[in-house]
Structure formats: structure tokens, C-alpha cells
Motif scaffolding. Structure first.
Motif, mmCIF file in Angstrom:
data_model
loop_
_atom_site.group_PDB
_atom_site.id
_atom_site.type_symbol
_atom_site.label_atom_id
_atom_site.label_comp_id
_atom_site.label_asym_id
_atom_site.label_seq_id
_atom_site.Cartn_x
_atom_site.Cartn_y
_atom_site.Cartn_z
ATOM 1 N N GLY A 183 22.674 38.603 34.350
ATOM 2 C CA GLY A 183 21.868 37.538 35.284
ATOM 3 C C GLY A 183 22.496 37.883 36.762
ATOM 4 N N TYR A 186 20.619 40.993 38.015
ATOM 5 C CA TYR A 186 19.125 40.752 38.242
ATOM 6 C C TYR A 186 19.008 40.269 39.608
ATOM 7 C CZ TYR A 186 14.612 38.377 38.212
ATOM 8 O OH TYR A 186 13.353 37.739 38.430
ATOM 9 N N LEU A 187 19.832 39.252 39.929
ATOM 10 C CA LEU A 187 19.639 38.704 41.322
ATOM 11 C C LEU A 187 20.066 39.630 42.365
ATOM 12 C CD1 LEU A 187 21.254 35.174 40.827
ATOM 13 C CD2 LEU A 187 18.695 35.619 41.101
ATOM 14 N N ILE A 362 19.287 31.663 39.784
ATOM 15 C CA ILE A 362 18.557 31.547 38.586
ATOM 16 C C ILE A 362 18.957 30.747 37.428
ATOM 17 C CG2 ILE A 362 19.202 33.749 37.696
ATOM 18 C CD1 ILE A 362 16.256 33.994 36.948
ATOM 19 N N ASN A 366 15.474 30.431 32.291
ATOM 20 C CA ASN A 366 14.361 31.422 33.313
ATOM 21 C C ASN A 366 14.782 32.830 33.182
ATOM 22 O OD1 ASN A 366 12.342 29.715 33.934
ATOM 23 N ND2 ASN A 366 13.297 28.746 35.332
ATOM 24 N N TYR A 367 15.951 33.142 33.112
ATOM 25 C CA TYR A 367 16.221 34.496 32.950
ATOM 26 C C TYR A 367 16.080 35.013 31.879
ATOM 27 C CZ TYR A 367 18.911 38.765 32.731
ATOM 28 O OH TYR A 367 19.251 40.169 32.598
ATOM 29 N N ASN A 646 11.281 28.796 40.218
ATOM 30 C CA ASN A 646 10.961 30.053 39.312
ATOM 31 C C ASN A 646 9.579 30.629 39.943
ATOM 32 O OD1 ASN A 646 12.207 31.844 37.546
ATOM 33 N ND2 ASN A 646 10.447 31.369 36.106
#
Length: 913
Positions: A183, A186-187, A362, A366-367, A646
Motif C-alpha cells: 500500500g 502505491y502511495l 488510502i 480501496n487499495y 478515492n
């Protein structure tokens, strides 16, 4: 009645589904003889053959039977483990994007290899998500041997990796890592300034181990990347001193919601003390000017009253370290947000670190919903099947055990108070340990673990304590918890991931006892001796009744109780489980029924007396269902609010990707400039108005401020038939000409990089501010319910309006920066200093934080800005090149005129001793 009859005849829908997979099992088995006859080279060559068939148009489902049979044979040769038929069923369930519920000890780690291998064949990457770094490393190394044998590559994502190492791990066919690392990567990727510096590939397929722990328990808390703000440690210390003078009558606390509010008398008392300390503006605590003081006062109250040392956190080496409520682990490097961590630091008298501002966030919901295909496995998912389907659209399939379960689950025992209960537990443990039966004791907190440890010492029982203080040795302690007469106290067994084998674990004993011994006949003989000792010890443990699991308290969730129970009775072994409860337990005290019967029990049970009551067992289950429903509502609320963000997050991240991928963004910058001109003219010249009503002076000022142009607008108005469209067209032409002239100063490629950099930096700055605004909005929007309005709908409307305003601000700021920026042709001597990014996993509703990660900036994972050359800020244009002349002429909070990107006070304006 008829439903029960039909179920007894035809089986449940789950049973029918499992039976429907029998033809697939038969087909897998049909390939086994041919594969067993192959050489190692021929078996490894299956992978390129499968990939060729995929290229020729076959689907993964067509390859499934032969691919699964190939993995089974490879595992038999490499690991000495052959998949059972029930494990094959689990593999099919995972491949279909469903959740496989398999009992502890049924080999979930091995099951994952089937679906992982099959879905890795297209070469688009498979992510296997584990609950901690130890399991990620262990499983990648252990199962990676099977994948390597078959010609696939394996990577692992853990803290302290460089970008290059992460990129290589994600480029592998199969990547192991924790939910937090995936996660946060991704951010972080969506904070980068070049596509080439991003580490993740497009999402394809993920298998989540301990799926209930990750997608249910931890999904209450979003992942957050934040950066530091100004130091306010003196304020925390002052407010903490005031809060410590308040008495319990001055506030009301709600343990269910973990919230606390001052009473009217408490408010007056706090106001007087704050005023005396010089922290209050005016007379009223709730005046607008005191918003920040009120916030810090509330957080100090929560820190002092609701958060307990050795339960919610521990103090180690002068730092407050959070304890994960789900796994009992130390969350080193993780911090509570909203100033709560600083309030706890002030309470404990340790060094107070600065607060942080959200830069990206996030939720896990939603991830993980971004993966086109998602599946999971766990020992306990059926109780949350409805939520898994509603949120993730995943069905739960219960896989039958390989051998029948022989564990005996005894009725709960109730005691009047905690002391009586622990005294009885200690005696019971001594009885079982003396006859050689291993005992695993589950507690809900470090505090309870240590209290029980004291009782066991009084009884003279040797034992090991497994909790957040000693989690470094946890795998070794758990692995040997099944040895003869061994007593192990564990704080919450969720997700430990290490199998408890009766008689001991060969792998861990060899590692512990033969670590310094070189390979050779002597070591082989020692290994064989240990193997025989384990076999003999296992026989004696089986005679003693197998593993006895003893729960000292019921957990909030039935799943956690089931996880603890499931440690006993693996692979058909005998076992025993029982929970010991008291009326002082948190679950009964906070959520239990305060009925006449409960009060009678409290007054009528003798000290030390135990009772068993079906009514109380039912009351416990009712309380657990209440908590589960409440926690589901919290998770649902988190995801409903994050869904709003999101949609906006997707737009911003897609915009960033488009900017990075584009060869040039000059058309976008031009559109922004024209739109900005349109807005300025529209504001000064409203529709259907006369020229004499236009705000000409204001329009000129705005053109100078935003575009850096001094235009003869008054002269244009003297012309006949002039209208706003003509003014707009002339301003656009003048602005385009000015920017074109500026572009001539640089090489075309350099100019393209300048425009990209300006757009990305403005986008990130405004997105960060927007996140902070949405955080503040979410905390207060519930008050709209008093006006008979739905908070979520109000949040959606306001968030949309704020997003529109943010886009307008980005457009204007990009136009202003391009128009005013002046350039020096030399490259900067070095990249600007990285800010101290901190990753956290903070629950906005309870203040809890339940994950661990290290500081990202220390590893160079985030490049906050990558300017292609120095951009001189507008206010610095006429200051000269001598930094000594800037003092007093540059605002200390403005960007430094040197173009470093840091604030002046942190750069050339830094105060030196």
C-alpha cells in the motif's frame, strides 16, 4: 424445518460447491503418472510450454489441471511435500478469486503455490500478501524454491529496500510482501516525479494470507504518508500538565467509542487553568481563536484517560511505541496522527516529536479493490462472509480438513473476578503441564500476560511469554509450543503464521541447536538424532492429550477466539480448548448485559467459585456479535467516506501519470492559461452588464498578479464594439507571446521539463492541502446530523465543491508560476533535501494505529521534487545573489530564493548557534 431436512440430505451450498470440484481433482490426478516419469529438466520445461499455449489463445482455466499437477510434483521433489486433495480444492478456490477458509495446520502456505504459479504464467505479476515481514521473507524463500525449480522468479518486499531493489522485486513473476509495504509503495509511486522512478507494475492478481486480519481487522485504518509540521512541544507539555489536574468528575468517557468529553464544570475548570497559563484567547474556551487549544486539550484527555501504558503502547528507549491491538506486536516507527502521539509523549515525559501533515492516504478496501482479481485464505472467515462479499465481492468457501478434527472444545468457566480466575488458570496449567501436556495460553494484552506470568511463578510453573516486548523470538517460541509439558503465554495468536507441531519443530530445533555446525556426516547424524527425539516426544504428547489451548478472556471478535482454538487439533491430532472468563473482563464489562441476573451472580458467587452457564455463554456471544456489528459499521463508514476521496484520488493520480508519460504538456498549460484568463475576465465583466459596470482596475491588477502583464485595458475600452470576448482574445495572445518568448531562453527539451515540473509540483501541493481540508471536514461533518441532514451526503457535496475549487487553484497557480518564473541556465549543484516522510496506519474514529514501517525518507523512497533547473521564485527575483542581503527581505515561511524548494527558515535563513 424443511431447510434443515434438505441440508441433511443434500448438504449445505458450501458442501455442494466443494463436491462440484471433484471432476477437476480427477483431471489433476490423471496427469500425475506422466509428470512423475519426467526428469527434473522436463518438468521445469512445462513452464515455457504453458506460456506458449497461453500465447496461442488458451485460457488459464484450460491449463489449470495440468499446471496444478506440475506444481504438486515440483513441491514433492523440492520440499518433500505433496499437496493433499483438499489443498488442490483450496488452490482452485484461490484461482477463482474466492476466499479459502482452511483450518490451522492444513497447509495454506503450500496451497497458495498452486494459484500463484498458474496466475504468474502470463508474466504480469502475482502479489502474495502476508501479515508481517518475517512471514514474507520465510514464504518467499520457502516457496520460492518451488517457483525457481519451475523457472519463475520470486521477489520480496520488506522495509529498508532501495527503489532499485523494490523495482526488481516487483518485476519478478511472484512478489511476497506485507499489506502495508504494498500500500505504501502505491502511495509513494504516486508522489514520484518520473515514471522511471516508480516501482510497481500495473495490478494483476493478489492472494492475501490471513485475509480476515488484513481485509477486516486492519481495514478500519487507512494508510497515511505524512510530513512534519512546526514544533509545538511546549504547548503539549503545558496542556498535559493542565489535564493531569482534572479529576474524573470533570469529564465523561465512552469506552465503547474510545472518546471523552469535558463536563460543564470541567470546561470552566480547564478555562481557568488555560487562562492562567496564558494559552486562552479571551474568556471562552470554544471561541474560534481557541480551536487549536481545544483540539490539544481533547487529545491530552484521551492520552491520559483512554490510552493505557503496556496495553495500547509501551515506552522503550525513551520512545512511545504503539502496540497493535490485533497481533500484540510493537509498531516501531509508527505514530498516531492528529497530535495524539505527541499528547502521549507529553504524558510519559519523553521527547516530543513534531506533528505530521497528511500527504497521501488510502484505505485497504480501496487499495485491494484495484486488483482485477483478488483472493484470500485464512482459518476463520465464515463469520464475516457477508462483509467480504459486500465490500470485496468475494465468496467464502470452507475447505474440509484432510483428517477429521479430534479436538474437544469444553464449555467456558466463569469466575467472580480476575484474581480468582487467574488463580484457577495457574492451577489448571500446572496440572496439565505436570502430566506432560503442552499448554498454549491466549491473553488479550501485555498487561494480562505479565499478570498471569506472576501467578504461574507463584505456582512454580516454567513458561515462555510471547508478546510485543519479545516478538523478535516469537517464531522460535511458537514453533516449540507443542513440546512435552511446555507452557507458552501468547498475546493474541492472530497471524503468527508458524505451525505448532506436537513434539517440536525440526527446522527450528536444527536452526537453534546446530547453528555453528558445518555441513557433513556429523551434522547429518545430529539432525537425525533430533528427528528421533521429536518423534519420541510427539508420541508422549499424544498420550497426554495433545495441545491444550486455554483462553484467559474472550476477544471482541469470535474469529480471534476461533484462531486461538484452531492452534490445537491440527491434522487430526487430539487436543483440548477452554476459555476462562470473569465478570471483570472488558468484553462483559463494556458490552455485556447489566441485568438482574448478572448483579445476582456478582453478589452470590463465592470467592474462587467457578460456574458454567449456558446463559452466560449466550450473553458472551451476544456481546461479541454487538462488537462485530459495531466494528463493521466503523469499517463501512471508513470506506464510504474514503470512496468519496478515492474518486478524486484516481483523477489526481491519473493526471500525474498522464503528465509524466506525455512528451510535452504545453497544450495543457496553454489551456490552463486561457481558462484562467476567461475566469478573470468573467469575474470583472459579468454577463449582461455594461462596460461602465466592469471592474477594469481589478481586472488589470489580476492580469499583473497572475500573468505578469501590464495591459492597456482602458485604451481597449475606448474602441467601439469592444466586448469581453475581444478583451479575452487579446489577453490570451499577449500571454501566449510572453510565454513563447520565455521558452526561447531555454532548450526545447529543458522547457518541456520545466512545464512538467511546475505542473506536478502545483498538483501535489494543492492535493496535500485538499487532503488536510477533507480530514478536518470529516471530523466535524457529523454535527450536521443535528440539523436533520445526512453527514455522508453533506461530506460528498462539500468534498466535490472543494475539489472543483482545488482544480481552479491549480490552474491559476500553474499559470502564475510559468508567467513569473525566471531561470538560471546552470543546473543546481545537488537535489533538494528530502523531507522526513512518515508512514502511518491511523484509525480516524478511534485513534488506533496498527502497522509498522520505517521512515521512508531515510531510505530515499520519495523524491519530493525533481526540478530540471533552479526556478527563481517571483518574490526573489530582485533580491540579488548574495544570501546575506536576503535577511529581513524574505518571509521566513516563503520558499528560499536559492531555489532549493525548502522554506527560507530551513535553508539560507536557518538560525545558527
Amino acid at each position: 424445518m424443511f431447510g434443515g431436512l434438505a441440508k441433511s440430505i443434500f448438504g449445505s451450498s458450501n458442501d455442494r460447491y466443494v463436491r462440484s470440484l471433484n471432476p477437476v481433482l480427477a483431471k489433476i490426478a490423471s496427469f500425475e503418472p506422466a509428470l512423475q516419469a519426467m526428469s527434473d529438466e522436463d518438468l521445469a520445461a512445462q513452464t515455457p510450454r504453458f506460456r506458449e499455449r497461453l500465447a496461442n489463445g488458451e485460457k488459464l482455466d484450460d491449463l489449470l489441471p495440468e499446471a496444478f499437477a506440475t506444481v504438486r510434483e515440483a513441491a514433492r521433489r523440492v520440499l518433500g511435500q505433496r499437496h493433499y486433495d483438499v489443498q488442490m480444492i483450496g488452490g482452485v478456490v484461490l484461482h477463482r478469486g474466492e476466499i479459502a477458509e482452511m483450518r490451522t495446520g492444513e497447509g495454506k502456505t503450500l496451497v497458495a503455490t498452486l494459484a500463484t504459479y498458474l496466475n504468474a504464467l502470463p508474466g504480469e505479476g502475482v502479489h502474495v500478501v502476508t501479515v508481517n515481514d518475517y512471514l514474507a521473507r520465510r514464504d518467499a524463500e520457502w516457496m520460492g524454491r518451488v517457483y525457481g525449480f519451475l523457472g519463475l522468479t520470486t521477489g520480496v518486499i520488506v522495509p529498508n529496500l532501495t527503489d532499485e531493489q523494490r523495482r526488481a522485486a516487483y518485476a519478478a513473476d511472484i512478489t511476497y510482501g506485507t499489506n502495508n509495504e504494498f500500500g505504501f509503495d502505491y502511495l509513494r509511486d504516486n508522489m514520484k516525479y518520473e515514471r522511471s522512478s516508480m516501482v510497481q507494475r500495473p495490478f494483476n492478481f493478489a492472494i492475501v494470507d490471513e485475509v480476515d486480519s488484513i481485509l477486516i481487522d486492519e481495514a478500519r485504518t487507512p494508510l497515511i504518508i505524512s510530513g512534519p509540521t512546526d514544533d509545538k512541544s511546549e504547548l503539549y507539555i503545558s496542556v498535559d500538565a493542565i489535564v493531569k489536574q482534572l479529576s474524573p468528575e470533570d469529564y465523561q468517557k465512552d469506552e465503547k467509542q474510545r472518546s471523552i468529553v469535558l463536563t460543564e464544570e470541567g470546561t470552566e475548570k480547564a478555562e481557568r487553568m488555560l487562562e492562567a497559563a496564558g494559552l486562552l484567547q479571551g474568556q471562552n474556551l470554544y471561541d474560534f481563536e481557541n480551536t487549536q487549544v481545544v483540539h490539544h486539550l481533547n487529545q491530552a484527555l484521551r492520552a491520559n484517560v483512554m490510552f493505557k501504558r503496556d496495553t495500547d503502547y509501551i515506552v522503550k528507549d525513551g520512545k512511545v511505541i504503539i502496540i497493535d491491538e490485533f497481533t500484540g506486536r510493537m509498531m516501531d516507527g509508527r505514530r498516531w496522527s492528529e497530535g495524539l502521539h505527541q499528547a502521549v509523549e507529553a504524558k510519559e515525559g519523553v521527547t516530543i516529536e513534531p506533528e505530521n501533515q497528511t500527504m497521501a492516504s488510502i484505505t485497504f478496501q480501496n487499495y485491494f479493490r484495484m486488483y482485477p482479481k483478488l483472493s484470500g485464505m485464512t482459518g476463520t472467515a465464515a463469520t464475516e462472509a457477508a462483509e467480504f462479499y459486500q465490500i470485496y465481492k468475494m465468496n467464502v468457501v470452507t475447505i474440509p480438513t484432510n483428517l477429521p478434527v479430534r479436538r474437544v472444545d469444553e464449555e467456558d468457566e466463569f469466575y467472580k473476578n480476575t484474581q480468582d480466575k487467574f488463580r484457577a488458570i495457574a492451577k489448571k496449567i500446572r496440572e496439565h503441564a505436570e502430566k506432560g501436556q503442552p499448554v498454549l495460553v491466549g491473553t488479550v494484552s501485555i498487561e494480562k500476560s505479565e499478570l498471569l506470568s506472576e501467578f504461574l511463578q507463584q505456582e512454580g510453573v516454567e513458561h515462555a511469554v510471547l508478546n510485543a516486548r519479545y516478538h523478535e523470538q516469537e517464531a522460535h517460541i511458537v514453533a516449540q509450543a507443542g513440546r512435552l509439558g511446555r507452557v507458552t503465554i501468547a498475546t493474541n495468536m492472530a497471524g503468527r503464521g508458524t505451525d505448532i507441531q506436537l513434539g517440536g519443530n525440526l527446522e527450528f530445533r536444527v536452526e537453534d541447536e546446530l547453528a555453528g555446525m558445518a555441513e557433513g556426516p556429523e551434522r547429518d547424524a545430529a539432525v537425525e538424532r533430533i528427528r528421533q527425539e521429536i518423534a519420541d516426544e510427539k508420541a508422549r504428547v499424544l498420550d497426554a492429550g495433545g495441545l491444550f489451548v486455554l483462553g484467559t478472556e474472550r476477544h471482541e471478535s469470535r474469529r480471534i477466539d476461533n484462531q486461538l482454538r484452531g492452534r490445537s487439533g491440527r491434522q487430526g491430532d487430539p487436543g483440548l480448548s477452554r476459555f476462562y472468563l470473569s465478570l471483570d473482563d472488558d468484553l462483559l464489562r463494556i458490552f455485556g448485559p447489566d441485568t438482574l441476573f448478572a448483579r445476582m451472580m456478582r453478589s452470590n458467587i463465592e470467592d474462587g467459585e467457578a460456574i458454567g452457564s449456558k446463559w452466560l455463554t449466550k450473553a458472551i456471544e451476544t456481546a461479541q456479535k454487538k462488537v462485530e456489528a459495531r466494528n463493521y459499521d466503523i469499517r463501512k463508514q471508513v470506506v464510504e467516506y474514503d470512496d468519496v476521496m478515492n474518486d478524486q484520488r484516481k483523477v489526481i493520480y491519473e493526471q500525474r501519470a498522464d503528465i509524466m508519460d506525455a512528451d510535452t504538456v504545453d497544450d495543457v498549460v496553454t489551456d490552463m492559461r486561457h481558462e484562467t484568463v476567461n475566469v478573470i475576465v468573467g469575474e470583472a465583466c459579468p454577463p449582461n452588464s455594461y462596460p461602465e459596470q466592469w471592474d477594469v482596475e481589478g481586472m488589470k491588477t489580476r492580469f499583473a498578479e497572475v500573468l505578469g502583464l501590464d495591459l492597456p485595458v482602458e485604451d481597449w475600452l475606448k474602441e467601439e464594439a469592444v466586448d469581453p470576448e475581444i478583451i479575452e482574445e487579446r489577453v490570451e495572445q499577449a500571454a501566449d507571446a510572453m510565454v513563447a518568448e520565455k521558452a526561447q531562453e531555454l532548450e526545447p527539451e529543458t522547457w518541456r521539463q520545466v512545464e512538467k515540473s511546475i505542473m506536478l509540483q502545483n498538483l501535489d501541493h494543492h492535493w496535500k492541502e485538499h487532503l488536510a481540508t477533507l480530514d478536518a471536514l470529516r471530523q466535524v461533518v457529523h454535527l450536521r446530523a443535528y440539523a436533520q441532514k445526512t453527514p455522508l451526503n453533506e461530506y460528498k457535496q462539500e468534498a466535490f465543491a472543494l475539489f472543483q475549487r482545488m482544480l481552479d487553484s491549480i490552474r491559476e497557480d500553474v499559470t502564475r508560476t510559468v508567467a513569473h518564473a525566471q531561470f538560471r541556465m546552470e543546473m543546481p549543484p545537488e537535489l533538494p533535501e528530502l523531507p522526513d516522510f512518515i508512514t502511518s496506519h491511523f484509525d480516524p474514529f478511534t485513534g488506533e494505529d496498527d502497522t509498522a514501517d520505517l521512515d521512508a525518507a531515510a531510505r530515499g523512497l520519495v523524491t519530493p521534487q525533481l526540478p530540471p533547473l533552479s526556478i527563481v521564485r517571483p518574490e526573489a527575483a530582485d533580491l540579488g545573489d548574495d544570501p546575506e542581503q536576503w535577511e529581513g527581505r524574505v518571509n521566513r515561511n516563503s520558499p528560499c530564493p536559492c531555489g532549493s524548494g525548502r522554506k527560507y527558515k530551513h535553508c539560507h535563513g536557518a538560525v545558527t548557534a
